[in-house]
Design an enzyme around this catalytic site. Structure first.
Site, PDB file in Angstrom:
ATOM      1  CG  ASP A  27      48.696   6.190  47.041  1.00  0.00           C
ATOM      2  OD1 ASP A  27      49.147   5.549  47.805  1.00  0.00           O
ATOM      3  OD2 ASP A  27      47.456   7.856  47.229  1.00  0.00           O
ATOM      4  CG  ASN A  29      49.623   5.128  51.906  1.00  0.00           C
ATOM      5  OD1 ASN A  29      49.657   5.430  50.712  1.00  0.00           O
ATOM      6  ND2 ASN A  29      50.651   5.597  53.274  1.00  0.00           N
ATOM      7  CG  ASP A  31      50.223   8.886  51.176  1.00  0.00           C
ATOM      8  OD1 ASP A  31      50.177   8.557  49.866  1.00  0.00           O
ATOM      9  OD2 ASP A  31      51.455   8.940  51.834  1.00  0.00           O
ATOM     10  CG  ASP A  35      53.028   3.610  48.624  1.00  0.00           C
ATOM     11  OD1 ASP A  35      52.085   2.387  47.587  1.00  0.00           O
ATOM     12  OD2 ASP A  35      51.627   4.421  49.045  1.00  0.00           O
ATOM     13  CG  ASP A 104      68.535   6.676  40.780  1.00  0.00           C
ATOM     14  OD1 ASP A 104      69.538   7.071  40.563  1.00  0.00           O
ATOM     15  OD2 ASP A 104      67.393   7.190  40.043  1.00  0.00           O
ATOM     16  CG  ASP A 206      71.964  11.605  40.088  1.00  0.00           C
ATOM     17  OD1 ASP A 206      70.848  11.507  39.071  1.00  0.00           O
ATOM     18  OD2 ASP A 206      72.520  11.883  40.576  1.00  0.00           O
ATOM     19  CD  GLU A 266      72.016  11.674  34.472  1.00  0.00           C
ATOM     20  OE1 GLU A 266      70.978  12.032  34.103  1.00  0.00           O
ATOM     21  OE2 GLU A 266      72.627  11.521  36.290  1.00  0.00           O
ATOM     22  CG  HIS A 330      63.946  10.913  36.770  1.00  0.00           C
ATOM     23  ND1 HIS A 330      64.121   9.689  35.503  1.00  0.00           N
ATOM     24  CD2 HIS A 330      64.378  11.597  37.299  1.00  0.00           C
ATOM     25  CE1 HIS A 330      65.525   9.941  36.123  1.00  0.00           C
ATOM     26  NE2 HIS A 330      65.702  11.201  36.982  1.00  0.00           N
ATOM     27  CG  ASP A 331      66.754  13.978  34.362  1.00  0.00           C
ATOM     28  OD1 ASP A 331      65.349  14.129  35.951  1.00  0.00           O
ATOM     29  OD2 ASP A 331      67.137  13.391  34.515  1.00  0.00           O
TER      30      ASP A 331
HETATM   31  C1  NOJ Z   1      70.641  13.687  37.256  1.00  0.00           C
HETATM   32  C2  NOJ Z   1      68.462  13.021  37.423  1.00  0.00           C
HETATM   33  O1  NOJ Z   1      67.930  12.285  36.994  1.00  0.00           O
HETATM   34  C3  NOJ Z   1      67.786  14.009  37.955  1.00  0.00           C
HETATM   35  O2  NOJ Z   1      67.150  13.770  38.111  1.00  0.00           O
HETATM   36  C4  NOJ Z   1      68.370  14.354  38.967  1.00  0.00           C
HETATM   37  O3  NOJ Z   1      67.531  16.587  39.237  1.00  0.00           O
HETATM   38  C5  NOJ Z   1      70.145  15.479  39.476  1.00  0.00           C
HETATM   39  N1  NOJ Z   1      70.518  14.202  38.709  1.00  0.00           N
HETATM   40  C6  NOJ Z   1      70.805  15.784  40.369  1.00  0.00           C
HETATM   41  O4  NOJ Z   1      71.167  14.218  41.031  1.00  0.00           O
HETATM   42 CA    CA Z   2      51.079   6.129  49.398  1.00  0.00          CA
END
Ligand code: NOJ
Ligand code: CA
Length: 558
Positions: A27, A29, A31, A35, A104, A206, A266, A330-331
């Site tokens: 981050d 700035n 907040d 970023d 992405d 995605d 993906e 991230h999932d």
């Molecule tokens: C896959 C992404 O990796 C996930 O984070 C997202 O919620 C779903 N696709 C829907 O776009």
């Molecule tokens: Ca920021």
């Protein structure tokens, strides 16, 4: 721009790609939200780590119902992440360091607040009505079929104003585009061209296998087992329709008009590890350059399970196709929260990273894994992920692996000057970049070393992959290129295990727990430490040992 090795191999095949979740990286700035400037300020750290490309989770304007996977403007930058100028600066600064930038791209759906959808839902006669998937329903507002939303509930939402339902494979706020409408494809192709013209090096696509839906909207067959109604269907009509591969081919043809650009898709299919479906998206070299099948990510921590999914995925992707390897994103839960305990974290972190970095294919790392970041327990009041909120108290939320990068022992882990959007890990004073840099035995230094080995050893970048028969608990393989051989032995158990290093050569240690770099080891049986690793290079001319290895392979059923 710097290339890894021989110019004849593209960067995305030989390089290492690092995923950044922009909201949580740095981050700039104050907040509380990461970023683009924050990322730019940390590029030297990433160069030092040795990565060749960055995949940024979505950075476009979005109402953030799904944290950017609900895009409301495909050509802009979300204000909380910065401006288009900030993005251009990031691109230029990354390129100056030989680092590519992969965006992405969410093609399956938009935000419900995207102007296309606002227009589409305004009336049945709207010129954009057919950009999304609208249906009268079966009478009385009943959905046209049994499709479910991946984030819970049915996949159809009633729109009272125009008295029809629209399809959303994810949240209600993420209406699916109608890819059977050529105008949708045209609009998206222009967006792709816009970013490629700006210099972006590729896209992570995605849920790419969701794109085209069954023309007749047939019911998915149901199956018995599964936690949620969504899991109790075979997704044959809302995913992997043959027309989707046709779109992918056209996307590839477009992207190929720019040099060295890359598409990684993906391609999730259950049951976890349905790799053959995922492999189809390579389309003999005319589809995706790379695809995620996630089989490795869902494997249980055993040499046998890992060996099985690796052989499968590797075997499905002969050149010109090319595998990807990843253990985190991230999932998913963090690697070491899934696979290790406090006592073996460092050692298992070495095993896991050595594996993804030395297999035949492109490794994808997830920010923070290189310092051994762990899941963070998120109190209910601070939950952010819509999935977590919908399913509370089921542990399906994705917030635990999306927390701020731990840069230092300073307040808020050096990520921000204020309380961040998600809490930092309580142990951040122990687990952080500054501390890892100061400790030569840290996981970070191990990652740097193995990434450097990939650059130095052509066999690791482009060599063939061949399993070495081993006893239980040990996974072993050899990478070979034009007579150069590198062997990798990994102990998946927390006790010493015997392992077989091919005979007929002498081996020089490149990286290992329990041996010094440069040590010589004779081929034959060696002992691996608990959760131990050995990466070694054959130094003597290869003797005729292949016969016995081949016999071993036959005995192991390969
Ligand atoms: C896959 C992404 O990796 C996930 O984070 C997202 O919620 C779903 N696709 C829907 O776009
Ligand atoms: Ca920021």
């Amino acid at each position: 721009m710097a290339m890894t090795g021989d110019e004849s191999r593209p960067w995305w095949q030989e390089g290492v790609i690092y995923q950044i979740y922009p909201r949580s990286f740095a981050d700039s700035n104050g907040d509380g939200i990461g970023d683009l400037r924050g990322i730019t300020q940390r590029l030297d750290y990433l160069r030092e780590l040795g990565v060749d490309g960055l995949w940024l989770s979505p950075i476009h304007p979005s109402p953030m119902f799904d944290f950017g996977y609900d895009v409301s403007d495909y050509r802009g930058i979300a204000p909380e992440f910065g401006t288009l100028d900030d993005f251009r600066t990031l691109l230029a600064e990354a390129h100056a360091r030989g680092i590519r930038i992969v965006l992405d791209l969410v093609l399956n759906h938009t935000s419900h607040l995207h102007p296309w959808f606002l227009e589409s839902r305004s009336s049945r006669e709207s010129p954009k009505r057919d950009w999304y998937i609208w249906h009268d329903g079966r009478g009385g507002g009943q959905p046209p079929n049994n499709w479910q939303a991946a984030f819970g509930g049915g996949a159809w939402e009633w729109d009272e104003a125009t008295r029809q339902l629209y399809l959303h494979s994810f949240l209600v706020e993420q209406p699916d585009l109608n890819w059977r409408n050529p105008a949708v494809e045209q609009a998206m192709m222009e967006i792709v061209a816009y970013w490629l013209d700006m210099g972006v090096d590729g896209f992570r696509l995605d849920v790419i296998n969701w794109l085209v839906k069954d023309e007749q909207l047939r019911d998915n067959p149901t199956k018995l087992l599964g936690r949620r109604p969504y899991d109790r269907q075979r997704h044959i009509y809302d995913r992997n329709r043959p027309e989707t591969i046709d779109v992918v081919r056209r996307l590839r043809a477009l992207v190929d008009r720019w040099p060295e650009r890359m598409l990684v898709g993906e391609v999730y299919n259950e049951p976890p590890g349905n790799s053959s479906l995922s492999a189809e998206y390579c389309a003999g070299g005319e589809g995706l350059h790379l695809a995620f099948d996630f089989s490795l990510l869902y494997a249980s921590w055993s040499a046998e399970d890992f060996g099985r999914v690796i052989d499968t995925w590797d075997g499905l992707l002969p050149e010109p196709c090319w595998p990807t390897w990843t253990l985190g994103n991230h999932d998913q839960r963090r690697i070491l929260s899934r696979y290790a305990s406090e006592s073996n974290r460092l050692a298992r972190g070495r095993v896991a990273s050595t594996l993804v970095l030395t297999l035949r294919g492109t490794p994808f790392l997830y920010y923070g894994e290189e310092i051994g970041m762990l899941d963070v327990k998120i109190p209910r009041a601070r939950l952010q992920d819509p999935l977590a909120k919908a399913y509370w108290p089921l542990p399906v939320g994705r917030d635990p692996a999306r927390t701020p990068m731990q840069w230092s022992a300073a307040a808020h882990a050096g990520f921000s000057t204020v309380e961040p959007w998600l809490p930092v890990h309580p142990e951040y004073t122990e687990i952080n970049v500054e501390r890892a840099e100061a400790d030569p035995g840290s996981l970070l230094h191990w990652y740097r070393r193995v990434i450097r080995l990939r650059r130095e050893e052509v066999a690791l970048r482009r060599g063939t992959y061949r399993r070495l028969p081993q006893g239980s608990g040990v996974l072993g393989y050899v990478r070979e290129h034009e007579g150069e051989r590198v062997a990798v032995l990994l102990n998946f158990e927390s006790r010493p295990r015997p392992a077989a290093l091919p005979t007929g050569a002498s081996w020089r240690v490149l990286a290992a727990s329990g041996h010094r770099v440069g040590d010589r080891i004779a081929g034959g049986t060696i002992e691996l430490e608990p959760d131990g690793v050995l990466v070694a290079k054959a130094t003597a001319p290869q003797a005729r040992t292949l016969g016995s290895e081949a016999r071993g392979r036959a005995a192991a059923g390969r």
